[in-house]
Scaffold this motif. Structure first.
Motif, PDB file in Angstrom:
ATOM      1  N   GLY A  62      -4.062  88.982   4.262  1.00  0.00           N
ATOM      2  CA  GLY A  62      -3.249  88.409   5.318  1.00  0.00           C
ATOM      3  C   GLY A  62      -3.537  89.088   6.641  1.00  0.00           C
ATOM      4  O   GLY A  62      -4.510  89.861   6.768  1.00  0.00           O
ATOM      5  N   ARG A  63      -2.695  88.810   7.634  1.00  0.00           N
ATOM      6  CA  ARG A  63      -2.865  89.407   8.965  1.00  0.00           C
ATOM      7  C   ARG A  63      -1.497  89.853   9.460  1.00  0.00           C
ATOM      8  O   ARG A  63      -0.485  89.184   9.271  1.00  0.00           O
ATOM      9  N   TYR A  64      -1.525  91.013  10.136  1.00  0.00           N
ATOM     10  CA  TYR A  64      -0.312  91.531  10.764  1.00  0.00           C
ATOM     11  C   TYR A  64      -0.712  92.218  12.065  1.00  0.00           C
ATOM     12  O   TYR A  64      -1.625  93.062  12.077  1.00  0.00           O
ATOM     13  N   GLY A  65      -0.031  91.839  13.138  1.00  0.00           N
ATOM     14  CA  GLY A  65      -0.370  92.413  14.439  1.00  0.00           C
ATOM     15  C   GLY A  65      -1.793  92.100  14.847  1.00  0.00           C
ATOM     16  O   GLY A  65      -2.411  92.883  15.575  1.00  0.00           O
ATOM     17  N   GLY A  66      -2.332  90.969  14.365  1.00  0.00           N
ATOM     18  CA  GLY A  66      -3.694  90.577  14.709  1.00  0.00           C
ATOM     19  C   GLY A  66      -4.775  91.271  13.909  1.00  0.00           C
ATOM     20  O   GLY A  66      -5.967  91.055  14.164  1.00  0.00           O
ATOM     21  N   VAL A  67      -4.397  92.100  12.921  1.00  0.00           N
ATOM     22  CA  VAL A  67      -5.375  92.855  12.126  1.00  0.00           C
ATOM     23  C   VAL A  67      -5.318  92.379  10.678  1.00  0.00           C
ATOM     24  O   VAL A  67      -4.235  92.238  10.096  1.00  0.00           O
ATOM     25  N   HIS A  68      -6.504  92.151  10.112  1.00  0.00           N
ATOM     26  CA  HIS A  68      -6.599  91.693   8.720  1.00  0.00           C
ATOM     27  C   HIS A  68      -6.270  92.850   7.769  1.00  0.00           C
ATOM     28  O   HIS A  68      -6.594  94.012   8.020  1.00  0.00           O
ATOM     29  N   PHE A  69      -5.594  92.511   6.640  1.00  0.00           N
ATOM     30  CA  PHE A  69      -5.294  93.518   5.617  1.00  0.00           C
ATOM     31  C   PHE A  69      -5.467  92.896   4.241  1.00  0.00           C
ATOM     32  O   PHE A  69      -5.509  91.669   4.083  1.00  0.00           O
ATOM     33  N   ASP A  92      -8.178  96.521   8.146  1.00  0.00           N
ATOM     34  CA  ASP A  92      -9.588  96.627   8.509  1.00  0.00           C
ATOM     35  C   ASP A  92      -9.869  97.834   9.392  1.00  0.00           C
ATOM     36  O   ASP A  92     -10.998  98.328   9.438  1.00  0.00           O
ATOM     37  N   ASP A  93      -8.853  98.308  10.132  1.00  0.00           N
ATOM     38  CA  ASP A  93      -9.053  99.488  10.963  1.00  0.00           C
ATOM     39  C   ASP A  93      -8.776 100.784  10.191  1.00  0.00           C
ATOM     40  O   ASP A  93      -8.592 101.838  10.791  1.00  0.00           O
ATOM     41  N   GLN A  94      -8.697 100.659   8.857  1.00  0.00           N
ATOM     42  CA  GLN A  94      -8.535 101.786   7.934  1.00  0.00           C
ATOM     43  C   GLN A  94      -7.120 102.363   7.924  1.00  0.00           C
ATOM     44  O   GLN A  94      -6.880 103.384   7.282  1.00  0.00           O
ATOM     45  N   ARG A  95      -6.202 101.745   8.613  1.00  0.00           N
ATOM     46  CA  ARG A  95      -4.807 102.152   8.463  1.00  0.00           C
ATOM     47  C   ARG A  95      -4.297 101.677   7.107  1.00  0.00           C
ATOM     48  O   ARG A  95      -4.767 100.679   6.563  1.00  0.00           O
ATOM     49  N   THR A  96      -3.302 102.365   6.598  1.00  0.00           N
ATOM     50  CA  THR A  96      -2.610 101.906   5.403  1.00  0.00           C
ATOM     51  C   THR A  96      -1.133 101.726   5.735  1.00  0.00           C
ATOM     52  O   THR A  96      -0.595 102.367   6.642  1.00  0.00           O
ATOM     53  N   GLY A  97      -0.513 100.838   5.021  1.00  0.00           N
ATOM     54  CA  GLY A  97       0.900 100.578   5.222  1.00  0.00           C
ATOM     55  C   GLY A  97       1.504 100.010   3.960  1.00  0.00           C
ATOM     56  O   GLY A  97       0.870 100.011   2.889  1.00  0.00           O
TER      57      GLY A  97
END
Length: 640
Positions: A62-69, A92-97
């Motif tokens: 999905g996408r959150y805040g314009g970033v794919h996850f 995709d920016d290597q963050r985790t949540g």
């Protein structure tokens, strides 16, 4: 960089896509694997996940805040009255949540480092205000929970029965969780999101490979033997419609949460039978639960009915009904800024809500159907209601829970149409707290039309005054004295019939009175129009200047034909002060009158006045049922 290794127990490939993922659960043998650089260690078996109605699965994106996850892991958590899923996200920016999925509500959150010390778990209470990470929070829920299973990649070790204490915090914008399973506690901050806004793909219904179907749990009621069903693991309590027994659906032995209704207990029949389906406000809905709450005020019992509706993507809504009045209710993920139990008003979502009533104890007295928490007869909560018709903001609280919900008033005809009820629903009785005032629109239209018509009437009156202005026919000075009390005016001519002829006398009265007998005479025919007037004027000083009466007078002769006229004036001077008197006599054709204009304005004002009074009467009836009942003679029309 992703790390691929083999499971020490079964040899299956295990992939670590996130550098923060230290643990993984093998999809094949359920082994919990800990990552040591490129080697994996099996530290035990993970309990199998409980099937639920979640549309999500590992690998969904999905996408959150314009970033794919992507969803790379999950844990299942259970507590006394229910449970939820926590999905581990890799962006995709290597963050985790984390994506929390509980009762149809979805919350995306991230670990938030905090410098200030976090409050101890034992010192927190529902409704308490906190300031953390630069934001003000309200404690919404306090739970002792446990992890019952997990899968995929996880940043910490979990196992069946893994306990932890959690506290949910809310404000108008964000959602936060204090996780007391670690020392010091962890703070996760995020926000509730609409499921559709996540643009998820790869969900359960969208994959080609067949999914395991969620098997409904069927069992017998321990109270009367009637068949009961829990459609999924989401359902934690089932109420028997036959006898009122409430059963713990998650307990293998069908533990009784509350016993059957007694012979003296009142039995309520739902107006919407369990299993009824329809489309309500454009969204699919199925009635899966029915409960009755009751409160007592002044020795009188008041009860209302609540229906749990199951919707798409594991979402839930409520329908409430009291005396034929219906509300569609959504639990708020973003509560109002204030959490005071009882204040005059609350601002929420651009509306101003006024406090309507506080119910110290609302008790569940009947349960039937399926529920997502372990509801039982006898449980109670405090309810505070605020209204801004057609909306109602409600605060329900116990020692450990605080929930806000927003209800919208819906006419019973709309409910009947939504669920295809051929016989309809009963008409509402009385006036409900957030029932729209039926005279609100009428009052507005009536006042709007009044101002338009009043403006037109004013313009017409101005035109009439301009076209039929006054025309002076005669001005003559007359004098009266003892022995000389009669006078005759000069002749004047009416070229055309006059609707009104005004005769004015402007005298020099001074602390005296005079009687004037007037006679308007048609010189050609001798026809006469008499009129008698009395003038008096007094003034002086008595603790200040005072005056009464008038020196001047006017009399109007109506419908006077064209012709040549004169006036005779006979003065009756005051015998106690028979002094000389001068009189300026004026004769004029009068302009447009004001009486018809005034009558027209009164007529026009009657309609908005009637609408205003009816509107005010409705509001008086509404607030008579509140904690702020108006006193006799008061009315409140300030609540559209």
């Amino acid at each position: 960089m992703a790390l691929t290794a083999s499971c020490p127990s079964c040899g299956a490939a295990v992939v670590f896509r996130s550098a923060s993922s230290l643990f993984a659960v093998c999809d094949y043998c359920r082994s919990t694997l800990v990552r040591h650089d490129r080697e994996l260690e099996d530290i035990g078996k993970m309990a199998a996940l409980v099937e639920d109605r979640s549309p999500l699965r590992l690998g969904a994106e999905g996408r959150y805040g314009g970033v794919h996850f992507a969803l790379i892991g999950r844990i299942q958590v259970r507590y006394g009255d229910g449970g939820w899923n926590e999905w581990h996200l890799l962006f995709d920016d290597q963050r985790t949540g984390w994506l929390s999925e509980a009762g149809g509500e979805y919350v995306v959150s991230f670990l938030q480092p905090v410098m200030e010390p976090l409050p101890p778990f034992d010192g927190l209470q529902a409704g308490q205000r906190l300031a953390l990470a630069g934001q003000a929070w309200t404690v919404a829920n306090i739970e002792q929970a446990e992890c019952v299973g997990g899968e995929g990649e996880l940043p910490f070790k979990v196992g069946a029965g893994y306990p932890f204490a959690a506290v949910d915090l809310r404000n108008e914008r964000n959602f936060a969780t204090l996780d007391y399973s670690e020392t010091p506690p962890l703070l996760f901050v995020g926000e509730a999101v609409d499921f559709a806004a996540l643009a998820m793909n790869g969900l359960r219904d969208g994959i080609a490979a067949p999914e395991r179907r969620i098997e409904a749990k069927v069992f017998r009621c321990p109270g009367c033997g009637a068949p009961l069903q829990a459609r999924s693991a989401d359902i934690l309590a089932v109420g028997c419609a036959a006898c009122g027994t409430v059963v713990d659906a998650a307990d293998a032995n069908a533990r009784v949460l509350s016993k059957a209704l007694g012979s003296r207990d009142e039995k309520y029949v739902p107006r919407l039978p369990l299993g009824t389906t329809g489309t309500l406000q454009g969204r699919p809905a199925e009635v899966i639960g029915f409960l009755v709450r009751q409160c007592r005020e002044g020795g009188i019992a008041y009860d209302w009915r609540e229906y749990l509706l199951a919707g798409a993507n594991g979402t839930y809504r409520w329908l409430t009904e009291y005396n034929g009045h219906w509300n569609v209710v959504e639990v708020l993920s973003r509560p109002p800024r204030t959490s005071a139990i009882e204040i005059e008003g609350i601002a929420h979502d651009g509306r101003r809500f006024r406090h309507f009533s506080t119910t110290a104890r609302a008790e569940v007295i009947q349960v039937a159907g399926e529920f997502t928490w372990r509801v039982r007869r006898g449980e109670s909560c405090r309810v505070v209601d605020y209204v801004a018709p057609p909306w109602m903001l409600s605060r329900e609280s116990t020692d450990r829970d605080l929930n806000w919900s927003l209800g919208e008033y819906v006419p019973p005809a709309d409910i009947a149409a939504a669920f295809g009820l051929k016989n309809g629903l009963p008409e509402p009785l009385g006036i409900y707290a957030n029932q729209p005032n039926p005279w609100a629109g009428t009052r507005g239209r009536a006042f709007g039309l009044f101002w338009k018509l009043a403006l037109a009437a004013v313009l017409l009156q101005a035109v009439f005054l301009g076209l039929s202005g006054e025309r002076l026919l005669l001005r003559q000075e007359l004098g009266f004295a003892p022995g000389q009390t009669e006078a005759v005016s000069r002749d004047f001519t009416l070229a055309a019939p006059a609707r009104k002829v005004a005769v004015r006398n402007r005298t020099t009265l001074d602390n005296n009175w005079v009687g004037l007998d007037l006679l308007l005479v048609d010189k050609a025919s001798g026809r006469a129009w008499p009129a008698a007037r009395e003038l008096a004027y007094y003034h002086g000083y008595d603790d200040g200047y005072w005056s009464e009466g008038s020196r001047d007078d006017e009399v109007v002769f109506r419908d006077v034909p064209a012709g040549t006229y004169y006036l005779t004036v006979d003065a009756d001077l005051a015998p106690e002060k028979p002094g000389a008197l001068r009189d300026t006599l004026e004769v004029a054709t009068a302009g447009a009158g004001w009486s018809n204009f005034v009558l027209l304005m009164i007529f026009l004002a009657a309609f908005p006045l009637f609408a205003f009074l009816r509107h005010a009467a409705f509001e008086t009836g509404r607030w008579a049922e509140s904690d702020h009942a108006p006193e006799a003679g008061d009315s409140d029309g300030d609540d559209d």
